[in-house]
Write a protein that holds these residues in place. Structure first.
Motif, PDB file in Angstrom:
ATOM      1  N   LEU A 289       0.836  -1.195   0.000  1.00 31.19           N
ATOM      2  CA  LEU A 289       0.000   0.000   0.000  1.00 31.19           C
ATOM      3  C   LEU A 289       0.876   1.252   0.000  1.00 31.19           C
ATOM      4  CD1 LEU A 289      -2.122  -2.121   0.487  1.00 31.19           C
ATOM      5  CD2 LEU A 289      -3.063  -0.747   2.352  1.00 31.19           C
ATOM      6  N   ALA A 290       0.657   2.133  -0.979  1.00 32.00           N
ATOM      7  CA  ALA A 290       1.330   3.444  -1.006  1.00 32.00           C
ATOM      8  C   ALA A 290       0.370   4.430  -0.348  1.00 32.00           C
ATOM      9  CB  ALA A 290       1.646   3.854  -2.438  1.00 32.00           C
ATOM     10  N   THR A 291       0.727   4.898   0.859  1.00 31.50           N
ATOM     11  CA  THR A 291      -0.258   5.595   1.688  1.00 31.50           C
ATOM     12  C   THR A 291      -0.297   7.110   1.496  1.00 31.50           C
ATOM     13  OG1 THR A 291       1.357   5.504   3.492  1.00 31.50           O
ATOM     14  CG2 THR A 291      -0.386   3.837   3.488  1.00 31.50           C
ATOM     15  N   ALA A 292       0.751   7.691   0.932  1.00 30.11           N
ATOM     16  CA  ALA A 292       0.709   9.140   0.688  1.00 30.11           C
ATOM     17  C   ALA A 292       1.473   9.475  -0.585  1.00 30.11           C
ATOM     18  CB  ALA A 292       1.293   9.919   1.858  1.00 30.11           C
ATOM     19  N   HIS A 293       1.145  10.650  -1.136  1.00 30.58           N
ATOM     20  CA  HIS A 293       1.835  11.153  -2.322  1.00 30.58           C
ATOM     21  C   HIS A 293       3.199  11.703  -1.896  1.00 30.58           C
ATOM     22  CE1 HIS A 293       2.653  13.622  -5.849  1.00 30.58           C
ATOM     23  NE2 HIS A 293       1.643  13.011  -6.459  1.00 30.58           N
ATOM     24  N   PRO A 294       4.242  11.466  -2.691  1.00 31.86           N
ATOM     25  CA  PRO A 294       5.566  11.949  -2.296  1.00 31.86           C
ATOM     26  C   PRO A 294       5.636  13.461  -2.100  1.00 31.86           C
ATOM     27  CG  PRO A 294       5.542  11.159  -4.575  1.00 31.86           C
ATOM     28  CD  PRO A 294       4.270  10.713  -3.944  1.00 31.86           C
ATOM     29  N   ALA A 295       4.803  14.223  -2.821  1.00 29.08           N
ATOM     30  CA  ALA A 295       4.869  15.687  -2.709  1.00 29.08           C
ATOM     31  C   ALA A 295       4.386  16.199  -1.354  1.00 29.08           C
ATOM     32  CB  ALA A 295       4.056  16.338  -3.825  1.00 29.08           C
ATOM     33  N   LYS A 296       3.806  15.312  -0.529  1.00 32.19           N
ATOM     34  CA  LYS A 296       3.448  15.721   0.830  1.00 32.19           C
ATOM     35  C   LYS A 296       4.674  15.787   1.727  1.00 32.19           C
ATOM     36  CE  LYS A 296      -0.685  15.386   3.023  1.00 32.19           C
ATOM     37  NZ  LYS A 296      -1.972  14.829   3.499  1.00 32.19           N
ATOM     38  N   PHE A 297       5.734  15.097   1.306  1.00 34.56           N
ATOM     39  CA  PHE A 297       6.960  15.035   2.118  1.00 34.56           C
ATOM     40  C   PHE A 297       8.174  15.349   1.245  1.00 34.56           C
ATOM     41  CE2 PHE A 297       3.639  12.300   3.687  1.00 34.56           C
ATOM     42  CZ  PHE A 297       3.512  12.746   4.992  1.00 34.56           C
TER      43      PHE A 297
END
Ligand code: PLP
Length: 461
Positions: free
Chosen positions: A405-413
């Protein structure tokens, strides 16, 4: 369909009551009295359906008479209309027999949108029927607050107040909370750290006069309705890889155990899941518990995957309830021991857990190395949480397809991702103006009375 508490002392509730209540009055968490099972034919029939239709068929058996079929279909359609991907939860391939389930195409770019959007629609529909209003107050270290504000904005029977620790969330996370224009959602930047914000939230729930006066409600990850909405993507992903005719496994980046518990429910409903792999960062209480049986708290070590930085996993109580033969008194006793630092899982319970769950941990260097390697090998840009999952999954690859599961978009971090792979991830185009939108936030001291006065005043208008 009735819901019962994991501590055995609170009354059983209907679906809508459990959704509105959140935490049971005996301190326990609500679980279904019986988990409905889908037949092999019913699961096979999900193949090829739009995500919304899968959501309807998976969730419907849990809802009792809360909504008519048409009402519920309408709520689901509204919930997912704001997603940036037509598949809602697309599956991409990372390597031989290893797949990534992208759960970051929702309006706030984290998987929490999947549940928050639906629970907001369901709560609003229940309240609109009774004519009642509620006040939702939440404390957030980042993702939950923005998902809640985005989901509830503009709904007529709900006011939302989100407390976040001033200066301690990322700029993207802050802007996602402070740029929501609708007047029923309110961002509060509180002086102090996340634990202090959560402390004031607990104080508000413990102030029973205030709680009744403003009709306080919560939407944190122990809410059963949130868990239920997350069961759906386990079905949609497994079916696209050949379930029910072929079993699959999942690796789940885990903090509060809500997401991986949804996988456990999918398995109990008859979805052929071989293993659910719990992936932790350096805050590894769950990995240690699975390996040794000792569930012992160990302080939080801040990491580059902050949404998994937890001391204890609240939803773990729900699987313990099953592992201990649904004995509420036994769960209460364990939770009592936990207050004093921890407990040892009985041998029988541990064996039961190990039939379903495996586990692994990923430290900070391994997280960065995984972001770099995935980008080099596939072009996929992982957020640090998803990277923890991919690293841990690598130890569990085999003949059974593995879905991480990929839980967040990389641009959030962006800072952590750039440090790991040398390229700064961009926000999706539909959000590219985030940094230009006006911000609206109230800075407040760490003071219960002041916070309560602020909430009273705002909901009166
Ligand atoms: C909330 C969150 C998690 C952890 O999910 P749980 O349900 O608490 O286990 C992992 N990754 C991201 C990006 C999150 O926002």
């Amino acid at each position: 369909m009735r819901y019962i508490s994991t501590r055995g002392q609170a009354p059983s509730l209907s679906f809508s009551e459990a959704m509105m209540t959140g935490l049971a009055r005996d301190g326990g968490l609500y679980v279904p009295q019986n988990v409905p099972v889908l037949s092999s034919d019913e699961i096979a029939a999900l193949a090829g359906l739009p995500y919304e239709e899968v959501a309807f068929r998976v969730m419907w058996p849990f809802l009792g008479d809360t909504f008519t079929k048409e009402e519920f279909q309408g709520l689901i359609a509204k919930a997912y209309a704001g997603f940036g991907h037509a598949a809602r939860a697309p599956l991409v391939q990372l390597g031989p027999n290893h797949f990534l389930l992208e759960l970051f195409h929702g309006p706030t770019l984290a998987f929490k949108d999947f549940a928050m959007q639906v629970i907001a629609q369901m709560m609003q529909a229940v309240l609109a029927k009774s004519g009642e209003r509620i006040t939702i107050v939440g404390a957030t270290s980042g993702d939950t607050g923005s998902a809640a504000m985005e989901a509830f904005r503009g709904l007529s029977n709900v006011d939302v107040f989100i407390l976040y620790p001033h200066g301690r969330v990322s700029e993207v996370q802050r802007r996602q909370m402070t740029t929501v224009a609708e007047s029923n959602v309110h961002a509060i930047a509180m002086d102090g750290d996340f634990d202090e914000a959560q402390g004031r939230l607990k104080d508000m729930f413990n102030d029973l006069d205030f709680r009744d006066e403003v009709r306080l409600a919560g939407v944190n990850s122990i809410n059963w309705a949130r868990v239920l909405a997350q069961v759906v993507y386990y079905f949609s992903a497994a079916v696209s890889l050949g379930a029910p005719h072929r079993a699959v496994s999942f690796t789940v980046p885990t903090g509060n155990f809500g997401d991986v518990f949804a996988g456990y429910i999918a398995r109990a409903m008859g979805l052929p899941i071989e293993k659910l792999v719990i992936a932790t960062n350096q805050n590894d209480i769950l990995d240690r518990a699975m390996k040794t049986g000792a569930y012992k708290t160990d302080g939080v070590k801040p990491s580059i995957s902050p949404s998994m930085d937890i001391q204890v996993s609240s939803n773990f109580e729900r699987v313990l309830f099953d592992a201990y033969g649904r004995d509420g008194a036994a769960v209460s006793a364990l939770m009592g021991e936990l207050k004093a630092g921890g407990f040892t899982i009985s041998q029988g319970a541990l064996e039961m857990l190990r039939e379903t769950f495996a586990s692994g941990r990923c430290d900070e260097d391994q997280t960065r190395a995984t972001i770099k390697a995935a980008f080099a090998g596939t072009g996929e840009v992982l957020c640090p949480h998803s990277a923890v999952g991919v690293w841990v999954a690598t130890d569990h690859l085999g003949a059974t397809p593995m879905i991480t599961l990929a839980t967040a978009h990389p641009a959030k971090f962006p800072d952590a991702v750039e440090a790991a792979m040398g390229v700064r991830p961009n926000l999706p185009l539909r959000m590219a103006d985030l940094f230009d939108r006006p911000e609206r936030v109230t800075r407040m001291p760490n003071d219960l009375a002041a916070l309560q006065a602020h909430i009273r005043e705002r909901i009166a208008n």
